[in-house]
Design a protein around this motif. Structure first.
Motif, PDB file in Angstrom:
ATOM      1  N   GLY A   1       9.286   1.786 -16.093  1.00 54.22           N
ATOM      2  CA  GLY A   1       9.343   2.868 -15.120  1.00 54.22           C
ATOM      3  C   GLY A   1       8.052   3.103 -14.363  1.00 54.22           C
ATOM      4  N   GLU A   2       7.007   2.357 -14.699  1.00 56.25           N
ATOM      5  CA  GLU A   2       5.713   2.456 -14.024  1.00 56.25           C
ATOM      6  C   GLU A   2       5.240   1.097 -13.494  1.00 56.25           C
ATOM      7  N   ALA A   3       6.084   0.084 -13.526  1.00 56.10           N
ATOM      8  CA  ALA A   3       5.694  -1.274 -13.120  1.00 56.10           C
ATOM      9  C   ALA A   3       5.445  -1.346 -11.621  1.00 56.10           C
ATOM     10  N   ASN A   4       4.477  -2.160 -11.243  1.00 53.00           N
ATOM     11  CA  ASN A   4       4.133  -2.402  -9.847  1.00 53.00           C
ATOM     12  C   ASN A   4       4.123  -3.893  -9.588  1.00 53.00           C
ATOM     13  N   PHE A   5       4.620  -4.267  -8.414  1.00 49.55           N
ATOM     14  CA  PHE A   5       4.736  -5.673  -8.062  1.00 49.55           C
ATOM     15  C   PHE A   5       4.112  -5.957  -6.695  1.00 49.55           C
ATOM     16  N   THR A   6       3.186  -6.895  -6.670  1.00 53.41           N
ATOM     17  CA  THR A   6       2.708  -7.481  -5.436  1.00 53.41           C
ATOM     18  C   THR A   6       3.788  -8.439  -4.965  1.00 53.41           C
ATOM     19  N   ILE A   7       4.041  -8.477  -3.666  1.00 52.07           N
ATOM     20  CA  ILE A   7       5.052  -9.384  -3.114  1.00 52.07           C
ATOM     21  C   ILE A   7       4.342 -10.509  -2.384  1.00 52.07           C
ATOM     22  N   GLU A   8       4.611 -11.741  -2.823  1.00 47.44           N
ATOM     23  CA  GLU A   8       4.091 -12.931  -2.163  1.00 47.44           C
ATOM     24  C   GLU A   8       5.267 -13.743  -1.642  1.00 47.44           C
ATOM     25  N   VAL A   9       5.113 -14.308  -0.463  1.00 40.59           N
ATOM     26  CA  VAL A   9       6.121 -15.189   0.125  1.00 40.59           C
ATOM     27  C   VAL A   9       5.569 -16.599   0.109  1.00 40.59           C
TER      28      VAL A   9
ATOM     29  N   VAL B   1       2.278 -10.171   1.130  1.00 39.68           N
ATOM     30  CA  VAL B   1       2.932  -9.525   2.272  1.00 39.68           C
ATOM     31  C   VAL B   1       3.192  -8.034   2.061  1.00 39.68           C
ATOM     32  N   GLY B   2       3.158  -7.556   0.826  1.00 38.35           N
ATOM     33  CA  GLY B   2       3.447  -6.143   0.594  1.00 38.35           C
ATOM     34  C   GLY B   2       3.518  -5.819  -0.881  1.00 38.35           C
ATOM     35  N   HIS B   3       4.139  -4.680  -1.149  1.00 37.85           N
ATOM     36  CA  HIS B   3       4.117  -4.149  -2.506  1.00 37.85           C
ATOM     37  C   HIS B   3       5.363  -3.316  -2.773  1.00 37.85           C
ATOM     38  N   LEU B   4       5.782  -3.293  -4.036  1.00 40.48           N
ATOM     39  CA  LEU B   4       6.772  -2.321  -4.469  1.00 40.48           C
ATOM     40  C   LEU B   4       6.421  -1.874  -5.868  1.00 40.48           C
ATOM     41  N   GLY B   5       6.759  -0.635  -6.157  1.00 44.18           N
ATOM     42  CA  GLY B   5       6.418  -0.112  -7.469  1.00 44.18           C
ATOM     43  C   GLY B   5       7.349   0.992  -7.905  1.00 44.18           C
ATOM     44  N   PHE B   6       7.429   1.138  -9.211  1.00 37.59           N
ATOM     45  CA  PHE B   6       8.195   2.222  -9.830  1.00 37.59           C
ATOM     46  C   PHE B   6       7.231   3.299 -10.297  1.00 37.59           C
ATOM     47  N   HIS B   7       7.667   4.524 -10.286  1.00 40.20           N
ATOM     48  CA  HIS B   7       6.884   5.645 -10.772  1.00 40.20           C
ATOM     49  C   HIS B   7       7.860   6.657 -11.349  1.00 40.20           C
ATOM     50  N   MET B   8       7.505   7.263 -12.455  1.00 37.18           N
ATOM     51  CA  MET B   8       8.413   8.201 -13.108  1.00 37.18           C
ATOM     52  C   MET B   8       8.485   9.507 -12.327  1.00 37.18           C
ATOM     53  N   GLN B   9       9.709   9.971 -12.145  1.00 41.87           N
ATOM     54  CA  GLN B   9       9.992  11.271 -11.542  1.00 41.87           C
ATOM     55  C   GLN B   9      10.781  12.056 -12.584  1.00 41.87           C
ATOM     56  N   GLY B  10      10.060  12.720 -13.465  1.00 43.30           N
ATOM     57  CA  GLY B  10      10.707  13.366 -14.600  1.00 43.30           C
ATOM     58  C   GLY B  10      11.177  12.307 -15.578  1.00 43.30           C
TER      59      GLY B  10
END
Length: 188
Positions: A68-76, A82-91
């Protein structure tokens, strides 16, 4: 919540590699987020965005080992970062956020990345729902969420650091069942 993986894995898709961010990503992060067309779509990113901001953010992500807190660098393949996506806890539920550098918009990269990361999260945890959303003017990001099965749950107001103002936000969610149904439907 059951955890099956203790660290952020490396995920591979047809043309992408998703991996944990590293300090050497900082110049690329700073370059892409120092574009108001990108940072102006995000809640927690200031503008202008500096190399020191990128380095501090990467340091804050180190040691994030729960799904629930993992973050991913995006490579093509052939293009690099090229970008990023990540999870973050909301409650009790994770939220997902993402951004893509301006030169890479409109190529289906983010849909591919978000689908892979969500598939991993549902496989690595017992989470039943993922939250997300977009600022009201971000039609491209909303289209990604709709394609993956997110549904609108309401509207809120969210501070956008780059804009220095509260902005109307479309709140969304995706259930495990809906995600699986949408994936099956897209493959038939």
């Amino acid at each position: 919540m059951r955890l099956t993986e203790p660290t952020t894995p490396v995920l591979r898709t047809r043309r992408l590699v998703l991996r944990a961010p590293r300090m050497e990503d900082a110049p690329d992060i700073a370059r892409h987020l120092n574009n108001f067309e990108v940072s102006g779509n995000l809640a927690r990113v200031p503008f202008p965005y500096h190399l020191s901001d990128a380095r501090a953010w990467i340091r804050s992500r180190q040691g994030q080992t729960q799904p629930g807190e993992a973050n991913f660098t995006i490579e093509v393949d052939g293009m690099g970062y090229v970008g990023h996506l990540g999870f973050h806890m909301q409650g009790e539920e994770p939220g997902v956020g993402y951004w893509l550098g301006r030169p890479f918009w409109g190529k289906g990269i983010m849909s591919e990345a978000v689908e892979a990361a969500i598939n991993w999260l549902f496989s690595a945890s017992d989470f039943a729902t993922i939250r997300s959303g977009v600022f009201y003017f971000n039609a491209a990001s909303l289209a990604i969420q709709t394609k993956l099965g997110f549904t609108e749950t309401g509207r809120s107001s969210l501070l956008c650091l780059a804009r220095g103002a509260e902005v109307e936000h479309i709140d969304t969610q995706l259930t495990r069942e809906r995600f699986q149904h949408m994936r099956q439907a897209s493959r038939s």
